[in-house]
Design a protein around this motif. Structure first.
Motif, short mmCIF file in Angstrom:
data_model
loop_
_atom_site.label_atom_id
_atom_site.label_comp_id
_atom_site.label_asym_id
_atom_site.label_seq_id
_atom_site.Cartn_x
_atom_site.Cartn_y
_atom_site.Cartn_z
N LEU A 1 -9.93 61.97 55.09
CA LEU A 1 -8.35 61.60 54.52
C LEU A 1 -8.40 61.57 52.98
CD1 LEU A 1 -6.66 59.52 57.37
CD2 LEU A 1 -6.22 62.06 56.69
N LEU A 2 -9.40 61.41 52.33
CA LEU A 2 -9.50 61.01 50.81
C LEU A 2 -8.91 62.01 50.17
CD1 LEU A 2 -10.23 58.87 48.85
CD2 LEU A 2 -12.72 60.05 48.73
N ASP A 3 -8.88 63.33 50.44
CA ASP A 3 -8.45 64.54 49.71
C ASP A 3 -6.89 64.43 49.56
OD1 ASP A 3 -10.81 65.39 49.30
OD2 ASP A 3 -11.05 66.77 50.74
N THR A 4 -6.26 64.12 50.71
CA THR A 4 -5.00 63.88 50.66
C THR A 4 -4.11 63.02 49.58
OG1 THR A 4 -5.37 62.69 52.81
CG2 THR A 4 -4.22 64.73 52.91
N LEU A 5 -5.07 62.02 49.23
CA LEU A 5 -4.58 60.96 48.40
C LEU A 5 -3.93 61.76 47.23
CD1 LEU A 5 -4.31 57.98 48.75
CD2 LEU A 5 -6.53 57.71 47.56
N ASP A 6 -4.67 62.54 46.68
CA ASP A 6 -4.06 63.11 45.55
C ASP A 6 -2.54 63.56 45.63
OD1 ASP A 6 -6.46 63.06 44.18
OD2 ASP A 6 -7.17 65.25 44.56
N VAL A 7 -2.36 64.08 46.52
CA VAL A 7 -0.85 64.41 46.68
C VAL A 7 0.20 63.42 46.60
CG1 VAL A 7 1.04 65.68 48.50
CG2 VAL A 7 -1.63 66.31 48.67
N TRP A 8 -0.10 62.35 47.25
CA TRP A 8 0.70 61.14 47.06
C TRP A 8 0.65 60.66 45.83
CZ3 TRP A 8 4.43 61.71 50.30
CH2 TRP A 8 4.55 62.10 51.53
N ASP A 9 -0.48 60.65 45.11
CA ASP A 9 -0.88 60.04 43.65
C ASP A 9 0.25 60.84 42.96
OD1 ASP A 9 -2.59 58.40 44.77
OD2 ASP A 9 -4.13 58.85 43.20
N GLU A 10 0.28 62.05 42.82
CA GLU A 10 0.96 62.97 42.22
C GLU A 10 2.61 62.62 42.28
OE1 GLU A 10 0.17 67.37 42.31
OE2 GLU A 10 -1.73 66.70 41.76
N ARG A 11 2.94 62.37 43.67
CA ARG A 11 4.33 61.93 43.84
C ARG A 11 4.75 60.81 43.24
NH1 ARG A 11 7.51 65.16 46.78
NH2 ARG A 11 8.81 63.65 47.56
N LEU A 12 3.89 59.88 43.41
CA LEU A 12 4.00 58.30 42.61
C LEU A 12 4.10 58.65 41.27
CD1 LEU A 12 4.01 55.89 44.60
CD2 LEU A 12 1.58 55.79 44.18
N ILE A 13 3.38 59.43 40.77
CA ILE A 13 3.37 59.48 39.10
C ILE A 13 4.67 60.07 38.73
CG2 ILE A 13 2.24 60.71 37.03
CD1 ILE A 13 -0.31 60.46 38.92
N GLN A 14 4.80 61.17 39.67
CA GLN A 14 6.32 61.91 39.16
C GLN A 14 7.57 61.08 39.25
OE1 GLN A 14 7.17 64.85 41.83
NE2 GLN A 14 9.34 65.45 41.26
#
Ligand SMILES: Nc1ncnc2c1ncn2[C@@H]1O[C@H](COP(=O)(O)OP(=O)(O)OP(=O)(O)O)[C@@H](O)[C@H]1O
Ligand SMILES: [Mg+2]
Length: 353
Positions: free
Chosen positions: A172-185
């Motif tokens: 699941l580690l790979d999916t973390l990037d998606v949420w990081d991006e939204r969090l940053i946005q």
């Protein structure tokens, strides 16, 4: 913003009250537990927010009654307006007789700023209360902020539950990037708006506080981010720790505002009068900011504001609220004798007497 007429039916201990206030200072006085704060609370509901006392809608309905009906006729930028709210288990709002999709739609139509003893939490309590203050205040003047806030909260919840699952499901580690991006946005937008608001607040509140303390004390407000640098970098740096702890350690949900009197934390070192003055300065500044954006002062609701303040601070307040409509509650109206012109309403057992 000026209320012309307020009608309350079956609201808390009030069976029926019709109040026609003046454009200036309206003093609501009486003994304890007679219904003074209830009137202030009812007016506040027309901002579209929930009760500032944290009450559930059901608790606002008079014991034994099925529903409560409250309404105001008011003047907004020179135009007549009218709003009403029907309260049962929930609130149903109407503007000019037309049902609104949600009470939140009243936001921006009728504006008010409230100060009550519970707002001392702004100084005394933890950062969550100050973040909530910032978020609510910004929503009032910038409705698009609410969407950024909702999206951020959603992304944060998703990221946190993912962080908890990763130790058991490494893939699941790979999916973390998606949420990081939204969090940053969304996070960057939130931080940007909050910093801008904190600057305005610092500007206005510092002036109010100087006046309150007769220029004897200094006051300062600063936005305090949960980490230094941009959010992208911080999330990356903290990723390992976040996976271990199962929660997100940086971002606007961990930020705060630092409020200082004479250079030291108002929360840790302020006296009761100083803390009250600080909360009041922040609230009065909120009103000034609404005026700078909308061109009109919001209605000022001051519940039990005078206690713990010395005569000089009380005088400053009374001298600096004359140019707008104010509702101010107290037990002894003589203490407000200096308010000069205005109207007084004596409340006893939920009635004007
Ligand atoms: N749903 C309700 N139905 C009937 N009475 C209620 C309801 N909710 C609260 N009350 C009553 O309203 C009364 C007065 O409330 P309020 O907080 O307005 O008093 P107050 O005049 O501001 O007093 P104080 O000076 O102590 O602040 C309380 O005695 C409380 O029991
Ligand atoms: Mg009260």
């Amino acid at each position: 913003m000026k209320i012309r007429k307020l009608t309350l039916k079956n609201y808390r201990n009030i069976e029926k009250i019709v109040l026609e206030p003046c454009d200036g200072v309206n003093i609501i006085f009486g003994e304890n537990a007679q219904g003074k704060t209830n009137i202030i609370e009812a007016i506040w509901l027309f901002t579209g927010c929930k009760s500032f006392r944290g009450a559930k809608d059901r608790e606002l309905v008079r014991f034994g009654a099925e529903k409560s009906d409250i309404s105001i006729e008011y003047d907004s930028a020179g135009a007549d307006a009218e709003a009403s709210i029907e309260i049962t288990n929930r609130r149903k709002a109407f503007s000019g007789g037309v049902p609104l999709p949600s009470p939140v739609s009243l936001m921006g139509e009728f504006t008010a700023v409230v100060f009550s003893p519970s707002h001392l939490g702004l100084i005394k309590n933890g950062p969550a209360e100050r973040r909530r203050f910032l978020d609510t205040a910004i929503c009032q003047i910038k409705p698009s902020y609410a969407a950024a806030l909702r999206n951020y909260t959603h992304a944060l919840e998703q990221r946190n539950s993912l962080l908890k699952d990763i130790p058991y499901h490494g893939e699941l580690l790979d999916t973390l990037d998606v949420w990081d991006e939204r969090l940053i946005q969304f996070g960057e937008k939130i931080t940007e708006e909050r910093i801008r608001y904190a600057r305005l607040l610092a500007d206005y509140a510092t002036r109010v506080y100087a006046g309150l303390s007769d220029e004897k004390e200094s006051f300062d407000v600063r936005y305090e981010a949960s980490g230094e640098g941009d959010l992208k970098q911080l999330l990356f740096q903290q990723r390992k720790n976040d996976i271990i702890s199962g929660s997100t350690s940086v971002g606007p949900h961990r930020d705060d505002i630092d409020i200082r009197i004479n250079g030291v934390s108002a929360r840790s070192f302020g006296s009761q009068g100083q803390q009250r003055s600080a909360a009041l300065a922040v609230k009065m500044a909120e009103g000034e900011i609404v005026k700078s954006v909308t061109g009109e002062y919001p209605v000022l609701l001051l519940d039990d504001v005078m206690s713990e303040l010395d005569a000089s601070r009380q005088n400053y307040i009374l001298n600096n609220i004359r140019d707008r409509q104010v509702f101010i509650t107290c037990c002894d109206p003589d203490a407000l004798g200096r308010a000069g012109t205005g109207m007084k309403f004596r409340i006893k057992d939920g009635r004007i007497v």
